[in-house]
Design an enzyme around this catalytic site. Sequence first.
Site, PDB file in Angstrom:
ATOM      1  N   TYR A  96       0.854  -1.153   0.011  1.00  0.00           N
ATOM      2  CA  TYR A  96      -0.058  -0.088   0.048  1.00  0.00           C
ATOM      3  C   TYR A  96       0.809   1.281   0.059  1.00  0.00           C
ATOM      4  CZ  TYR A  96      -0.467  -0.129   5.226  1.00  0.00           C
ATOM      5  OH  TYR A  96      -0.253  -0.346   6.672  1.00  0.00           O
ATOM      6  N   GLU A  97       0.246   2.462  -0.212  1.00  0.00           N
ATOM      7  CA  GLU A  97       1.004   3.556  -0.266  1.00  0.00           C
ATOM      8  C   GLU A  97       1.616   3.730  -1.356  1.00  0.00           C
ATOM      9  OE1 GLU A  97      -0.632   5.775   1.832  1.00  0.00           O
ATOM     10  OE2 GLU A  97       0.466   7.428   0.673  1.00  0.00           O
ATOM     11  N   GLY A  98       1.482   2.900  -2.617  1.00  0.00           N
ATOM     12  CA  GLY A  98       2.416   2.725  -3.686  1.00  0.00           C
ATOM     13  C   GLY A  98       3.368   1.775  -3.493  1.00  0.00           C
TER      14      GLY A  98
ATOM     15  N   GLN B 101       7.700   2.579  -6.066  1.00  0.00           N
ATOM     16  CA  GLN B 101       8.802   3.357  -5.427  1.00  0.00           C
ATOM     17  C   GLN B 101       9.987   3.401  -5.995  1.00  0.00           C
ATOM     18  OE1 GLN B 101       7.738   5.148  -2.794  1.00  0.00           O
ATOM     19  NE2 GLN B 101       5.814   4.265  -2.708  1.00  0.00           N
TER      20      GLN B 101
END
Lengths: 591, 591
Positions: free
Chosen positions: A441-443, A448
């Site tokens: 999650y969160e990319g 990244q």
Amino acid sequence: MYRAPVEEIAFTLKHVAGLEEALEAGLFGDLTSDLVDAVLGEAGRFASEEIAPLARVGDEHGALLKDGKVATPPGWKELYRRWVEAGWNALSGPEAYGGQALPTQLAMATQEMWNSAAMAFGLGPMLTMGAIEALDKHATEDLKAKYLARLVSGEWMGTMNLTEPQAGSDVGALRTRAEPAGDGTYRLFGQKIFITYGEQDFSDNIVHLVLARLPDAPAGTRGISLFLVPKFLVNDDGSLGRRNDVFCSGLERKLGIHGSPTCTMIYGDGFAGAEPGAIGWLIGEENKGLACMFTMMNNARLAVGIQGMALAEAATQKALAYANERRQGKAADHAGGGMAAIVHHPDVQRNLLTMKALTQMARGICYACAFALDMGRVVRGGEAGYWRERANLLTPLAKAFSTDVGVEVASLGVQVHGGMGFIEETGAAALYRDARIAPIYEGTNGIQAIDLVTRKLPLGNGEVVHAYLDELVAIAAAARTAEIAELGEAADLLDRALEDVSEATRFLQDRFAAGDQQVLLAGATPYLRLLSLTAGCAYLARAAVADRSEARAALCRFAAENLLGEVAALKQRVIAGAGSLAAAARALIAE
Amino acid sequence: MYRAPVEEIAFTLKHVAGLEEALEAGLFGDLTSDLVDAVLGEAGRFASEEIAPLARVGDEHGALLKDGKVATPPGWKELYRRWVEAGWNALSGPEAYGGQALPTQLAMATQEMWNSAAMAFGLGPMLTMGAIEALDKHATEDLKAKYLARLVSGEWMGTMNLTEPQAGSDVGALRTRAEPAGDGTYRLFGQKIFITYGEQDFSDNIVHLVLARLPDAPAGTRGISLFLVPKFLVNDDGSLGRRNDVFCSGLERKLGIHGSPTCTMIYGDGFAGAEPGAIGWLIGEENKGLACMFTMMNNARLAVGIQGMALAEAATQKALAYANERRQGKAADHAGGGMAAIVHHPDVQRNLLTMKALTQMARGICYACAFALDMGRVVRGGEAGYWRERANLLTPLAKAFSTDVGVEVASLGVQVHGGMGFIEETGAAALYRDARIAPIYEGTNGIQAIDLVTRKLPLGNGEVVHAYLDELVAIAAAARTAEIAELGEAADLLDRALEDVSEATRFLQDRFAAGDQQVLLAGATPYLRLLSLTAGCAYLARAAVADRSEARAALCRFAAENLLGEVAALKQRVIAGAGSLAAAARALIAE
């Protein structure tokens, strides 16, 4: 049971990330080294004594949905209330709205502790913090006046609504509609999935930040706007008004973080009884919603990195305690006739030291990133830009490396427990389950890595990363001149790794200049790991030099001799791996 | 849903492990290449169509204990019955007791498929197979006559009872007592834990093989004897007699393999109503129980390695299917305006190829080991010893490397699924949970590595491993002379890795000769991985040479360029890692 490593965290902030020097230079105003210790000490007490004991019930009971209402695990609602009353939610919030405006470093350090104690609990406030930041920077004064103080105190919580079934990593594909109502408000219609704490019983109201499209919006990411959609409308006197047309229609059954409700949210289905459409207010400009989200994205990504590292810390503590307790077999270095604690067996030691080293390496990177974020705010002039770009560079490392470390270390933790690790009652398995979400999650960590090689390496014409590498080279030099016997060859090994990092970096920058997207994308993940391992090991060296302790030097040497060797192989993958990847990948694609 | 990769398995057995040549040389009697295909094809059908559809209910429902009885998941009892009726349990059993006496290779190949389809289901028969082997080799003719035929058919199942709370890896610490009753039978008293399928509803009777101590037994591993303890006593006419004094007192709540009951077994508590004491019969000689267990240990360890590889296969299939279905973002190599299937993204390709390569590398090692086991039985004279020692050498590689691969690949599989991977309904998370037990049971992977460096490297004065390395060198040479363009530099990279393996091997053999236990123990795990990666990559090369397919060559090149680089770092860890480990480990030990 988890015990917050308060001294280790304080040491890393002050002597590895650089806070001590900045405090001495007066960059953080009234903040003193003692105050940092006091805050961390209190947070550590709360995490160890209040949160950690409720982690297991959270995992076993989970969050439950009944009649559109979510019940969090037994005791968690009261835990949240105590946590808010102790003022923890307001730690880094803006002063104008009741926050203490303490540096991000302290916010992250406390988040480490909440997440080590119970990640599913720590996750909720993390999202509130993101909402505060987005509103503080982009909302109108009216909206701020109405919402911010109660978000800062923790009386209300915030959520982030991005994902839709067809729009995950590709957020530009989202379809939720926002129609202007003509009175400055909007009506939202659509479905969002994977919404963390989208519905809960912690707070009376929930402030949803929602990405949606205006009727005339361009396709893709340039047609996305950000809206504030409260669960209950808020009257002008601050009292709660009627229920808004946003409801939780289901919870996901997940591998881990069971205590955290992961909601499907339905906007505008008319469930609230009134005219269908969830009433929302625009945040920032029309069609600039993604930019608004991005201002908080860095912090959120760092916070997820902190989660990965926090789970690694928890797993290491648990495994170390077990290894010192559990007796099996004889060991050469263990005196006495009976069985030795398994911590005396070299193979177990190798696992434990790998866990400890990776955890501290990730911690060094995360707090260096937090330090850079803070420096970008407190210093003046061009130097601020320097630190902001440093934070931008380190964010994907902090997020991806630390969350990979979380999974690796949690897995080793299960292994150290042997058969007991597979039994849920020890809690080692729960960490292994919880840790698995953070690389996603969160990319995702793949995203990244792509961010790192395609956006961060080119920063400042490529100078941002080189300035960082110079700093790492200086750390290696300092380690050499410190003449600490227990460091062994660590400084040399670090130098060699740094040469490989330089070479890989220049290679990718050249490919970027040449527009060779395929090679960049193929090498992204190996490059992120190569840079992170080297930076992490440099931070271990800096720690060893800072306090000249035998244990820190020995850990740095262990990492340099046992973990840094991977760097040369990673460099090869970056430089020469793309061709074979493309050739072999043809067989993967279904006709 | 899992589809058994029948052709891939047959290809690996025949052209990588060496079965084709052995068949042509007539070493396996009537067995033909076509018969191998037919058996695998039928097994593949059963695994894909009958077992796989019941995997999820097994995970979700689990096994339940009520009033001392275990209920397996809905449909599993009937599934087991169909599986037995199709004759699968009898595949490799001794002909004298109704078995088909087919080679171990086929038994392992079918186990791969059962375990890919549902590991919790495949696990039960694996233990029955071990019991059959132990009884066939060590039991009296009377006991064989009474038990073997019904174990071979699958009418009854067998279990292995080793572990006790204080005796896990250190089996010598076990305390279960066996008292001679004076009539040639024994009465057993004690508690065993982690007993897989210790109680179930698949079979009318359960044949427990139990390690216990005679009253006058010496301490440690030299005082352990093996006993047969049936759940129901068996009358001379073969009918079931009274209930024996052995009961399941609890099931573990586990991270994975939920369908498989993991039982605490109580022997001799008087629950059966008669005089307390579970009635047992000695297998093999008094105090030689461990030796009896060891004869089946090799097969069991290989079988667990097969499980690890089987889960890697299942995870790879699932991730590949998802990556071809799920559309997100644009990709350079994907024509058309819409979103591309994520399989087109290089970072996803890297994950999928890593999964595929590691799975095939593990498969090559596992079937090479199975082939060696079979050759040790079918060839005559000194050559038999050669193959038996080869199997001994490869067993710890097959067990530890393949099960580590199972965990790594299952974790990557979750990652490829993105957010959906964390949701239980996709099944990717279940594989990640199931996979985690395999590096632990049947001897932890640390113990496998120690077995490799302290017992297997010294085999035949060190010549066994060198003969094996010579074979790998020959494979690399064949890859070079094959002049397959798609192999790229794979042959050179393999040569370089083999030099590192040689150097590390000689180093450890010297340390063994010098009695330097600490260095051996510290380097064991890195050495096992170094040898396995190299061997696995060599098997990819052999596969590429055997059928000269572009896809196989490209996969071998990918592995050589992307996975083999780790070998140089591992060599350094073996040679230079022990000192830093010992120095850093001091900080781990609690005062």
